[in-house]
Design a protein around this motif. Structure first.
Motif, mmCIF file in Angstrom:
data_model
loop_
_atom_site.group_PDB
_atom_site.id
_atom_site.type_symbol
_atom_site.label_atom_id
_atom_site.label_comp_id
_atom_site.label_asym_id
_atom_site.label_seq_id
_atom_site.Cartn_x
_atom_site.Cartn_y
_atom_site.Cartn_z
ATOM 1 N N GLN A 124 0.833 -1.203 0.000
ATOM 2 C CA GLN A 124 0.000 0.000 0.000
ATOM 3 C C GLN A 124 0.865 1.248 0.000
ATOM 4 O O GLN A 124 0.570 2.219 -0.693
ATOM 5 C CB GLN A 124 -0.951 -0.027 1.208
ATOM 6 C CG GLN A 124 -1.885 1.161 1.298
ATOM 7 C CD GLN A 124 -1.246 2.356 1.989
ATOM 8 O OE1 GLN A 124 -0.468 2.185 2.940
ATOM 9 N NE2 GLN A 124 -1.545 3.548 1.526
ATOM 10 N N GLN A 125 1.963 1.240 0.750
ATOM 11 C CA GLN A 125 2.846 2.411 0.798
ATOM 12 C C GLN A 125 3.515 2.662 -0.554
ATOM 13 O O GLN A 125 3.665 3.806 -0.976
ATOM 14 C CB GLN A 125 3.902 2.239 1.888
ATOM 15 C CG GLN A 125 3.339 2.399 3.277
ATOM 16 C CD GLN A 125 4.351 2.115 4.378
ATOM 17 O OE1 GLN A 125 5.403 1.519 4.138
ATOM 18 N NE2 GLN A 125 4.036 2.521 5.584
ATOM 19 N N GLN A 128 0.882 4.119 -2.787
ATOM 20 C CA GLN A 128 0.650 5.511 -2.391
ATOM 21 C C GLN A 128 1.738 6.424 -2.959
ATOM 22 O O GLN A 128 1.462 7.526 -3.439
ATOM 23 C CB GLN A 128 0.612 5.612 -0.866
ATOM 24 C CG GLN A 128 0.355 7.006 -0.344
ATOM 25 C CD GLN A 128 0.359 7.051 1.181
ATOM 26 O OE1 GLN A 128 0.210 6.020 1.844
ATOM 27 N NE2 GLN A 128 0.524 8.225 1.734
ATOM 28 N N GLU A 129 2.974 5.956 -2.921
ATOM 29 C CA GLU A 129 4.090 6.751 -3.432
ATOM 30 C C GLU A 129 3.976 6.984 -4.940
ATOM 31 O O GLU A 129 4.211 8.086 -5.430
ATOM 32 C CB GLU A 129 5.415 6.048 -3.108
ATOM 33 C CG GLU A 129 6.617 6.956 -3.207
ATOM 34 C CD GLU A 129 7.856 6.298 -2.640
ATOM 35 O OE1 GLU A 129 8.789 6.066 -3.437
ATOM 36 O OE2 GLU A 129 7.888 6.021 -1.434
ATOM 37 N N LEU A 131 1.190 7.029 -6.698
ATOM 38 C CA LEU A 131 0.084 7.976 -6.910
ATOM 39 C C LEU A 131 0.481 9.391 -6.538
ATOM 40 O O LEU A 131 0.131 10.349 -7.245
ATOM 41 C CB LEU A 131 -1.138 7.525 -6.104
ATOM 42 C CG LEU A 131 -1.815 6.258 -6.624
ATOM 43 C CD1 LEU A 131 -2.743 5.676 -5.571
ATOM 44 C CD2 LEU A 131 -2.571 6.540 -7.911
ATOM 45 N N LEU A 132 1.229 9.554 -5.446
ATOM 46 C CA LEU A 132 1.670 10.883 -5.034
ATOM 47 C C LEU A 132 2.591 11.490 -6.090
ATOM 48 O O LEU A 132 2.462 12.671 -6.429
ATOM 49 C CB LEU A 132 2.369 10.812 -3.677
ATOM 50 C CG LEU A 132 2.783 12.152 -3.061
ATOM 51 C CD1 LEU A 132 1.591 13.083 -2.881
ATOM 52 C CD2 LEU A 132 3.471 11.920 -1.717
ATOM 53 N N GLU A 150 -0.938 14.519 -0.216
ATOM 54 C CA GLU A 150 -0.556 13.268 0.441
ATOM 55 C C GLU A 150 -1.784 12.492 0.901
ATOM 56 O O GLU A 150 -1.846 11.269 0.768
ATOM 57 C CB GLU A 150 0.378 13.554 1.620
ATOM 58 C CG GLU A 150 1.759 13.997 1.172
ATOM 59 C CD GLU A 150 2.641 14.488 2.306
ATOM 60 O OE1 GLU A 150 2.182 14.515 3.471
ATOM 61 O OE2 GLU A 150 3.791 14.860 2.025
ATOM 62 N N THR A 151 -2.774 13.209 1.431
ATOM 63 C CA THR A 151 -4.007 12.562 1.875
ATOM 64 C C THR A 151 -4.763 11.974 0.688
ATOM 65 O O THR A 151 -5.297 10.858 0.767
ATOM 66 C CB THR A 151 -4.907 13.557 2.640
ATOM 67 O OG1 THR A 151 -4.166 14.083 3.741
ATOM 68 C CG2 THR A 151 -6.173 12.896 3.148
ATOM 69 N N ALA A 153 -3.459 10.901 -2.158
ATOM 70 C CA ALA A 153 -2.725 9.691 -2.567
ATOM 71 C C ALA A 153 -3.003 8.541 -1.605
ATOM 72 O O ALA A 153 -3.160 7.390 -2.033
ATOM 73 C CB ALA A 153 -1.226 9.982 -2.648
ATOM 74 N N LEU A 154 -3.079 8.845 -0.316
ATOM 75 C CA LEU A 154 -3.356 7.817 0.701
ATOM 76 C C LEU A 154 -4.735 7.202 0.486
ATOM 77 O O LEU A 154 -4.887 5.977 0.439
ATOM 78 C CB LEU A 154 -3.260 8.435 2.105
ATOM 79 C CG LEU A 154 -3.673 7.543 3.274
ATOM 80 C CD1 LEU A 154 -2.714 6.373 3.428
ATOM 81 C CD2 LEU A 154 -3.734 8.356 4.572
ATOM 82 N N SER A 157 -4.937 5.253 -2.815
ATOM 83 C CA SER A 157 -4.181 3.996 -2.743
ATOM 84 C C SER A 157 -5.000 2.925 -2.030
ATOM 85 O O SER A 157 -5.033 1.767 -2.459
ATOM 86 C CB SER A 157 -2.822 4.197 -2.063
ATOM 87 O OG SER A 157 -2.967 4.474 -0.683
ATOM 88 N N TRP A 158 -5.701 3.299 -0.952
ATOM 89 C CA TRP A 158 -6.525 2.321 -0.242
ATOM 90 C C TRP A 158 -7.770 1.966 -1.048
ATOM 91 O O TRP A 158 -8.258 0.832 -0.967
ATOM 92 C CB TRP A 158 -6.910 2.829 1.148
ATOM 93 C CG TRP A 158 -5.825 2.613 2.147
ATOM 94 C CD1 TRP A 158 -5.045 3.564 2.747
ATOM 95 C CD2 TRP A 158 -5.358 1.343 2.645
ATOM 96 N NE1 TRP A 158 -4.132 2.969 3.582
ATOM 97 C CE2 TRP A 158 -4.300 1.612 3.546
ATOM 98 C CE3 TRP A 158 -5.725 0.029 2.418
ATOM 99 C CZ2 TRP A 158 -3.623 0.596 4.219
ATOM 100 C CZ3 TRP A 158 -5.043 -0.990 3.083
ATOM 101 C CH2 TRP A 158 -4.007 -0.691 3.976
#
Length: 198
Positions: A124-125, A128-129, A131-132, A150-151, A153-154, A157-158
């Protein structure tokens, strides 16, 4: 607690790579993660335990880095460094996540199920990276602060990762393509307040 290491130092990179390669070679021999100890990793890498702990807090931190690298290489093979946030790249990214998780679940040994939370966090991290990085390259519909990016992307990602995990664990009566189509629609809707995806 691991001593902070300068990750840009070539010696640090070489040592980390030695430790990861030692772990991978042990994994190829044993086929299960739980049976591999830090002592065995350091012996195979020909470094001492203190060196291991200067790079990784524990075996689980090494597992997280290993899983992120595996996933990173898969994504790297499918996307160019110039890939941007578009409907087509998002669709490919969603499919890549579904494929990776399905393959991983297929090869996961019962003895290694205890490590699933570490793997899931690592994947997931990494997602997220990606996507960010894509978000940083596109003009945003509205000015947003770094925390909002950042939010976003978080959350996205989920929105991708959660359904992919559930699908990979289930009976998969809904095809990957149908699931990916549904997830893509939700992701684009989720991004719409911040960016227009074409």
């Amino acid at each position: 607690m691991a001593t902070p290491a300068n990750e840009n130092d070539p010696r640090v990179k070489r040592t980390r790579q030695l430790l990861l390669q030692a772990f991978i070679s042990l994994l190829e021999e044993r086929h299960t993660i739980h049976s591999i100890s830090v002592q065995e990793i350091t012996e195979r890498a020909t470094v001492n335990r203190a060196t291991f702990y200067a790079h990784f807090e524990d075996k689980y931190a090494l597992l997280e880095v290993w899983m992120r690298e595996k996933f990173h290489h898969v994504l790297e093979s499918q996307f160019s460094t110039t890939s941007t946030l578009q409907r087509s790249t998002l669709h490919l990214l969603i499919l890549a996540v579904f494929d990776f998780l399905a393959l991983w679940q297929y090869h996961l040994k019962p003895a290694d199920r205890q490590f699933v939370p570490f793997f899931e966090v690592a994947l997931q991290q990494e997602l997220q990276e990606v996507l960010l990085n894509w978000l940083k390259q596109v003009p945003l519909s509205v000015p947003v602060c770094q925390e909002t990016g950042e939010t976003t992307a978080l959350v996205i990602s989920w929105a991708i990762f959660g359904p992919a995990v559930q699908w990979s664990r289930g009976d998969q009566t809904i095809t990957k393509d149908v699931m990916a189509h549904h997830v893509l629609a939700i992701v684009i809707a989720g991004l719409s307040p911040v960016v227009t995806v074409t």
